[in-house]
Design a protein around this motif. Structure first.
Motif, mmCIF file in Angstrom:
data_model
loop_
_atom_site.group_PDB
_atom_site.id
_atom_site.type_symbol
_atom_site.label_atom_id
_atom_site.label_comp_id
_atom_site.label_asym_id
_atom_site.label_seq_id
_atom_site.Cartn_x
_atom_site.Cartn_y
_atom_site.Cartn_z
ATOM 1 N N LEU A 127 -13.419 -21.310 136.890
ATOM 2 C CA LEU A 127 -14.288 -22.438 136.546
ATOM 3 C C LEU A 127 -13.507 -23.589 135.937
ATOM 4 C CD1 LEU A 127 -17.424 -20.655 134.996
ATOM 5 C CD2 LEU A 127 -17.112 -21.525 137.319
ATOM 6 N N TYR A 128 -12.435 -23.265 135.238
ATOM 7 C CA TYR A 128 -11.619 -24.322 134.636
ATOM 8 C C TYR A 128 -10.987 -25.193 135.718
ATOM 9 C CZ TYR A 128 -8.232 -26.627 131.634
ATOM 10 O OH TYR A 128 -7.494 -27.571 130.972
ATOM 11 N N PHE A 129 -10.516 -24.557 136.782
ATOM 12 C CA PHE A 129 -9.975 -25.306 137.917
ATOM 13 C C PHE A 129 -11.060 -26.187 138.534
ATOM 14 C CE2 PHE A 129 -6.347 -22.602 137.638
ATOM 15 C CZ PHE A 129 -5.340 -23.190 138.384
ATOM 16 N N GLN A 130 -12.231 -25.601 138.733
ATOM 17 C CA GLN A 130 -13.325 -26.353 139.339
ATOM 18 C C GLN A 130 -13.681 -27.574 138.494
ATOM 19 O OE1 GLN A 130 -16.728 -23.869 140.443
ATOM 20 N NE2 GLN A 130 -15.358 -22.138 140.807
ATOM 21 N N PRO A 139 -2.866 -34.155 128.888
ATOM 22 C CA PRO A 139 -3.942 -33.269 128.415
ATOM 23 C C PRO A 139 -4.178 -32.098 129.364
ATOM 24 C CG PRO A 139 -4.572 -35.556 128.103
ATOM 25 C CD PRO A 139 -3.273 -35.574 128.866
ATOM 26 N N ALA A 140 -4.424 -30.937 128.790
ATOM 27 C CA ALA A 140 -4.470 -29.692 129.563
ATOM 28 C C ALA A 140 -5.577 -29.653 130.601
ATOM 29 C CB ALA A 140 -4.612 -28.502 128.613
ATOM 30 N N HIS A 141 -6.671 -30.391 130.383
ATOM 31 C CA HIS A 141 -7.740 -30.340 131.380
ATOM 32 C C HIS A 141 -7.306 -30.950 132.714
ATOM 33 C CE1 HIS A 141 -8.488 -34.541 129.985
ATOM 34 N NE2 HIS A 141 -8.908 -34.716 131.219
ATOM 35 N N ARG A 142 -6.169 -31.648 132.715
ATOM 36 C CA ARG A 142 -5.657 -32.267 133.933
ATOM 37 C C ARG A 142 -4.697 -31.352 134.707
ATOM 38 N NH1 ARG A 142 -5.576 -35.604 136.749
ATOM 39 N NH2 ARG A 142 -4.013 -37.177 136.312
ATOM 40 N N ARG A 180 -15.595 -31.566 124.144
ATOM 41 C CA ARG A 180 -14.637 -31.557 125.251
ATOM 42 C C ARG A 180 -14.421 -30.138 125.733
ATOM 43 N NH1 ARG A 180 -11.751 -33.037 120.856
ATOM 44 N NH2 ARG A 180 -11.199 -35.109 121.672
ATOM 45 N N VAL A 181 -14.024 -29.975 126.971
ATOM 46 C CA VAL A 181 -13.572 -28.682 127.468
ATOM 47 C C VAL A 181 -12.133 -28.506 127.009
ATOM 48 C CG1 VAL A 181 -12.938 -27.377 129.536
ATOM 49 C CG2 VAL A 181 -15.111 -28.592 129.453
ATOM 50 N N VAL A 182 -11.853 -27.409 126.337
ATOM 51 C CA VAL A 182 -10.532 -27.168 125.767
ATOM 52 C C VAL A 182 -9.884 -26.010 126.492
ATOM 53 C CG1 VAL A 182 -9.247 -26.520 123.704
ATOM 54 C CG2 VAL A 182 -11.253 -28.006 123.506
ATOM 55 N N TYR A 183 -8.622 -26.211 126.854
ATOM 56 C CA TYR A 183 -7.838 -25.136 127.446
ATOM 57 C C TYR A 183 -6.468 -25.147 126.790
ATOM 58 C CZ TYR A 183 -5.294 -22.260 130.797
ATOM 59 O OH TYR A 183 -4.539 -21.273 131.376
ATOM 60 N N CYS A 184 -6.066 -24.012 126.295
ATOM 61 C CA CYS A 184 -4.729 -23.852 125.720
ATOM 62 C C CYS A 184 -4.466 -24.882 124.620
ATOM 63 C CB CYS A 184 -3.666 -23.974 126.810
ATOM 64 S SG CYS A 184 -2.046 -23.390 126.281
ATOM 65 N N ASP A 185 -5.181 -24.772 123.506
ATOM 66 C CA ASP A 185 -4.960 -25.692 122.389
ATOM 67 C C ASP A 185 -3.811 -25.229 121.490
ATOM 68 O OD1 ASP A 185 -6.274 -23.489 121.485
ATOM 69 O OD2 ASP A 185 -7.772 -24.563 120.299
#
Length: 365
Positions: free
Chosen positions: A268-271, A230-233, A156-161
Motif C-alpha cells: 500500500l505504501y508503494f500504491q 522525503p521517504a514517501h517519494r 502525513r503518511v510516514v515511512y522510515c522515520d
C-alpha cells in the motif's frame, strides 16, 4: 605528435557518430525493434549483472574520479601557463567522442524509440473533461490509501522515520520495486526486470543541490535514488529509475511506467507514493486549464496528503541555491537534445498517457 594525431582522429569521430544517431532518430520503428527490444535488453542485463551486486555505486565513484582528474588537468594547465593547451583540447575532444559513443550504444539510443502511446496503441490527446475524470479517480484512490496508512486524515503518511535505518528502508524499497514490476509484467510482458542494480546514491547532497531525486548511470546501468528526499517519494523514484533501466529513456514515459509499477504493487505504501505522484501532475494540469476547478478538486483531498506534498516542497526549498537556474537550463536543453522538444515541460506528456490509458482500461486507477 603521433599521440596528437590519434587523439584528433578519435575526437573527429564525434561528427559521424552524431550524424548516425540523427539518422537513426528518423526511424523509430527500427530503433524500437532492433535496439530497444533487441540489443539493449542484452546490454542492460549484462551491466546489471556486472555492477548490481556491489553494495555501493560504482558509477558514482567513476564520476567522482573523472571530476577530480578533470580538475587536476585544468589546474596543471593554469599552473603551466597554458602550455600544452592544444593537447588539452585534443584530449577533451577525444573524451567527449568516447563518452558520446558509449552513452548512445549502452543506453541513449532509447531516446529515439517509438513514442510510448504508439507502442500501447493509445491516443496522446485528451479533453479537460477526461482529465477531470482521471483526477477525481486519483483523488478517491489517494484518499483511500491515505486513510489506511496515516494516523488520521490530517497526518502525513510516514515511512522510515528512523534516520539511522534509512539505508535498510531503502533496500526494502528496492526489493519491493522489483515485486511491483513482476506484477506489472502481466500487463507489459517486456518489463522483465531482474537482476537488480539500484542503489542509494553516494552523491546525495550534490544531487539535492542540483534538484535531482535520482538518476540512471547510462554507462554502468546502475539506478540511483537520492536517499535525502522525503521517504514517501522513494517508491516512485525507485520505480522511475528502474523504468529507465528497462529502456524507457524519456522522463515522461518513465514517470508513466513508474506510476503503473507502483499502483500494481501489493504494498500500500508503494500504491500511495505512485497515486499522489500522478495526482500532483493531474492537478497541476487542471490548474493550468481552470484554476477555480483546480481549487475545488484540491479541497477534496485529505489534508494529510497536502502535508506530504509540503514535505517535498520544504525539502527542495531548503536546497535552493543561485546555481539552480543553470542546472534547470542545462537539463532542459539535455532533454531537448534527446528527442524531448518540450524540455522540462515535456513531463506533462505523462498525464496524456495516464488519461488515455485509463480510457482504454477504466479499472486501472
Amino acid at each position: 605528435m603521433k599521440n596528437h594525431k590519434t587523439l584528433l582522429i578519435v575526437g573527429l569521430l564525434l561528427i559521424p557518430q552524431m550524424l548516425l544517431v540523427r539518422w537513426f532518430a528518423s526511424f523509430p520503428q527500427l530503433v524500437e525493434q532492433y535496439y530497444s527490444n533487441g540489443l539493449y535488453p542484452i546490454i542492460s542485463k549484462a551491466s546489471r549483472y556486472a555492477f548490481g551486486w556491489l553494495p555501493f555505486s560504482f558509477g558514482d565513484i567513476m564520476y567522482a574520479v573523472l571530476i577530480v582528474l578533470g580538475l587536476r588537468e585544468i589546474v596543471l594547465l593554469i599552473k603551466n601557463k597554458f602550455r600544452g593547451f592544444k593537447t588539452f583540447l585534443l584530449k577533451t575532444l577525444a573524451i567527449v567522442s568516447i563518452v558520446y559513443g558509449a552513452f548512445n550504444v549502452l543506453w541513449g539510443m532509447n531516446y529515439n524509440r517509438l513514442p510510448l502511446h504508439e507502442s500501447l496503441g493509445i491516443d496522446n490527446e485528451y479533453t479537460t473533461e477526461e482529465l477531470v475524470e482521471l483526477t477525481k479517480k486519483l483523488i478517491i484512490n489517494s484518499n483511500s490509501l491515505h486513510n489506511q496508512l496515516a494516523e488520521d486524515e490530517n497526518s502525513r503518511v510516514v515511512y522510515c522515520d528512523n534516520t539511522e535505518g534509512k539505508n535498510a528502508c531503502l533496500q526494502e524499497i528496492f526489493t519491493g520495486t522489483i515485486n511491483g514490476y513482476e506484477t506489472l509484467k502481466t500487463q507489459f510482458p517486456k518489463l522483465s526486470y531482474p537482476p537488480k542494480s539500484i542503489k542509494n546514491s553516494l552523491l546525495r547532497y550534490p544531487l539535492s543541490i542540483m534538484g535531482y531525486s535520482g538518476y540512471l548511470n547510462p554507462i554502468t546501468n546502475e539506478a540511483q535514488v537520492n536517499g535525502m528526499v522525503p521517504a514517501h517519494r522513494w517508491p516512485v523514484i525507485s520505480s522511475h529509475e528502474q523504468a529507465h533501466q528497462l529502456g524507457f529513456a524519456k522522463e515522461n514515459e518513465a514517470n508513466f511506467i513508474a506510476v503503473m509499477a507502483t499502483l500494481n504493487n501489493e504494498d500500500l505504501y508503494f500504491q500511495y507514493s505512485g497515486s499522489i505522484f500522478a495526482l500532483r501532475y493531474a492537478l497541476n494540469d487542471v490548474y493550468s486549464r481552470d484554476k477555480e476547478l483546480g481549487e475545488d478538486l484540491k479541497a477534496r483531498l485529505n489534508p494529510g496528503i497536502l502535508v506530504n506534498y509540503q514535505d517535498s516542497r520544504d525539502f527542495w526549498d531548503a536546497m535552493d541555491n543561485p546555481l539552480e537556474p543553470l542546472f534547470d537550463l542545462f537539463y532542459s536543453n539535455y532533454l531537448k537534445a534527446n528527442n524531448q522538444p518540450g524540455g522540462l515541460k515535456s513531463y506533462s506528456y505523462m498525464v496524456a498517457l495516464l488519461v488515455n490509458y485509463d480510457q482504454r482500461f477504466p479499472n486501472t486507477f
